[in-house]
Design an enzyme around this catalytic site. Structure first.
Site, PDB file in Angstrom:
ATOM      1  N   GLU A   1     -54.844  -1.669  -1.991  1.00 24.23           N
ATOM      2  CA  GLU A   1     -53.760  -1.467  -1.029  1.00 24.23           C
ATOM      3  C   GLU A   1     -52.790  -0.384  -1.477  1.00 24.23           C
ATOM      4  OE1 GLU A   1     -50.445  -4.022   1.513  1.00 24.23           O
ATOM      5  OE2 GLU A   1     -51.827  -5.063   0.167  1.00 24.23           O
TER       6      GLU A   1
ATOM      7  N   ASP B   1     -57.076 -15.873   1.751  1.00 24.16           N
ATOM      8  CA  ASP B   1     -56.105 -15.538   0.710  1.00 24.16           C
ATOM      9  C   ASP B   1     -55.633 -16.805   0.007  1.00 24.16           C
ATOM     10  OD1 ASP B   1     -55.500 -12.920   0.086  1.00 24.16           O
ATOM     11  OD2 ASP B   1     -54.150 -12.646   1.784  1.00 24.16           O
TER      12      ASP B   1
ATOM     13  N   ASP C   1     -52.452 -13.963   3.650  1.00 28.06           N
ATOM     14  CA  ASP C   1     -51.165 -14.634   3.539  1.00 28.06           C
ATOM     15  C   ASP C   1     -50.081 -13.821   4.238  1.00 28.06           C
ATOM     16  OD1 ASP C   1     -50.992 -12.585   1.699  1.00 28.06           O
ATOM     17  OD2 ASP C   1     -50.471 -13.855  -0.005  1.00 28.06           O
ATOM     18  N   SER C   2     -50.477 -12.679   4.812  1.00 27.84           N
ATOM     19  CA  SER C   2     -49.596 -11.939   5.716  1.00 27.84           C
ATOM     20  C   SER C   2     -49.204 -12.779   6.921  1.00 27.84           C
ATOM     21  CB  SER C   2     -50.288 -10.656   6.198  1.00 27.84           C
ATOM     22  OG  SER C   2     -51.597 -10.911   6.669  1.00 27.84           O
TER      23      SER C   2
ATOM     24  N   LYS D   1     -59.601 -14.750  -1.882  1.00 24.36           N
ATOM     25  CA  LYS D   1     -59.068 -13.488  -2.413  1.00 24.36           C
ATOM     26  C   LYS D   1     -57.850 -13.780  -3.259  1.00 24.36           C
ATOM     27  CE  LYS D   1     -56.686 -10.449   0.136  1.00 24.36           C
ATOM     28  NZ  LYS D   1     -55.422 -10.343  -0.642  1.00 24.36           N
TER      29      LYS D   1
ATOM     30  N   GLU E   1     -54.803 -11.816  -5.915  1.00 26.81           N
ATOM     31  CA  GLU E   1     -54.180 -10.555  -6.298  1.00 26.81           C
ATOM     32  C   GLU E   1     -54.132 -10.418  -7.812  1.00 26.81           C
ATOM     33  OE1 GLU E   1     -50.342 -10.030  -4.534  1.00 26.81           O
ATOM     34  OE2 GLU E   1     -51.052 -10.400  -2.488  1.00 26.81           O
TER      35      GLU E   1
END
Length: 264
Positions: free
Chosen positions: A182, A83, A44-45, A113, A115
């Site tokens: 991270e 993501d 999602d970057s 993925k 978080e």
């Protein structure tokens, strides 16, 4: 034949480091795949690298689905992990499972993925039970940057290190096949890697990790404004691309382009 979760597990068990890079379109996916990258993360970057946002928060489910499908179409071998963006899995478990299934059915990604640690472990378990491979993500959580008040290194205190370890173990117990870690301090990262039996893919978390993930734009030097500490710039494409555009502009204005071989 495309890599599966089992292939990533085999790399981990053999002691071979896992190479992962982000990709956002079919061309970048094609080139990374040809280079032999094991795992492609449709991060999602893309909110910052592709869409021009300041954080990942504005990235929508449709954005991630569209870019994930492009990466799948462009690659053949690498495992593709998509993501799940901000608030796409924070509501009911029913909604989260439905959104996860869209990545598998519509974009044909191999995994998703999400978080978080202990707080999402039960959801990870439900997803895995439903047939969706899940990669976890602990440490600095970009989707929580507004709550945390910025991008901050994790594991600086003993209490934070303990929480990160609990998060990692909870994700492992829930069935996550790997975890991105991270910006965690090196000594804390080493402890977590030693305690787990699944691959830990690091970004800014030291050499002890079982693999590394980097943002494509950082590796290629595509953003002339900033290179984060955790990245190594292997090329300076921003300078080369800007030069090529400038030369094209000059050729158009001087009428040296197009020439005979460039028209029909």
């Amino acid at each position: 034949m495309r890599n599966t979760v089992s292939d990533i597990w085999k790399l981990y068990k053999s002691g071979e480091k896992i190479a992962c890079v982000t990709a956002y379109d079919s061309t970048s996916a094609l080139l990374a795949d040809r280079a032999g990258v094991d795992l492609l993360l449709v991060g999602d970057s893309l909110g910052m690298t592709v869409l021009g946002h300041e954080t990942t928060v504005p990235v929508s489910l449709e954005d991630c689905l569209r870019h994930s499908a492009a990466v799948v179409r462009g690659s053949e071998k690498a495992l593709v992990v998509a993501d799940m963006p901000f608030m796409s899995y924070h509501g009911s478990s029913h909604e989260a499972l439905k959104n996860a299934s869209r990545f598998m059915q519509e974009s044909l990604a191999s995994s998703v993925k999400i978080e978080g640690g202990e707080e999402v472990a039960e959801l990870v378990k439900l997803m895995v039970q439903g047939g969706v491979p899940v990669m976890g993500h602990i440490g600095l959580l970009p989707q929580a940057v507004l709550v945390k008040g910025g991008y901050k290194v994790r594991g600086r205190s003993k209490e934070d290190e303990e929480q990160l370890l609990k998060d990692a173990l909870a994700l492992q117990e829930a069935g996550a096949f790997a975890i991105v870690m991270e910006c965690v301090k090196d000594d804390a990262a080493q402890r977590i890697v030693s305690a787990l039996d699944i691959p830990i893919i690091g970004i800014g978390s030291g050499l002890a990790c079982d693999g590394q993930v980097q943002v494509m734009h950082d590796v290629l030097g595509l953003d002339p404004r900033f290179t984060p500490r955790h990245a190594r710039k292997y090329l300076n494409l921003a300078e080369q691309i800007e030069g090529a555009f400038g030369q094209y502009k000059d050729d158009v204005k001087s009428s040296s382009f197009p020439s005979n071989e460039n028209w029909y």
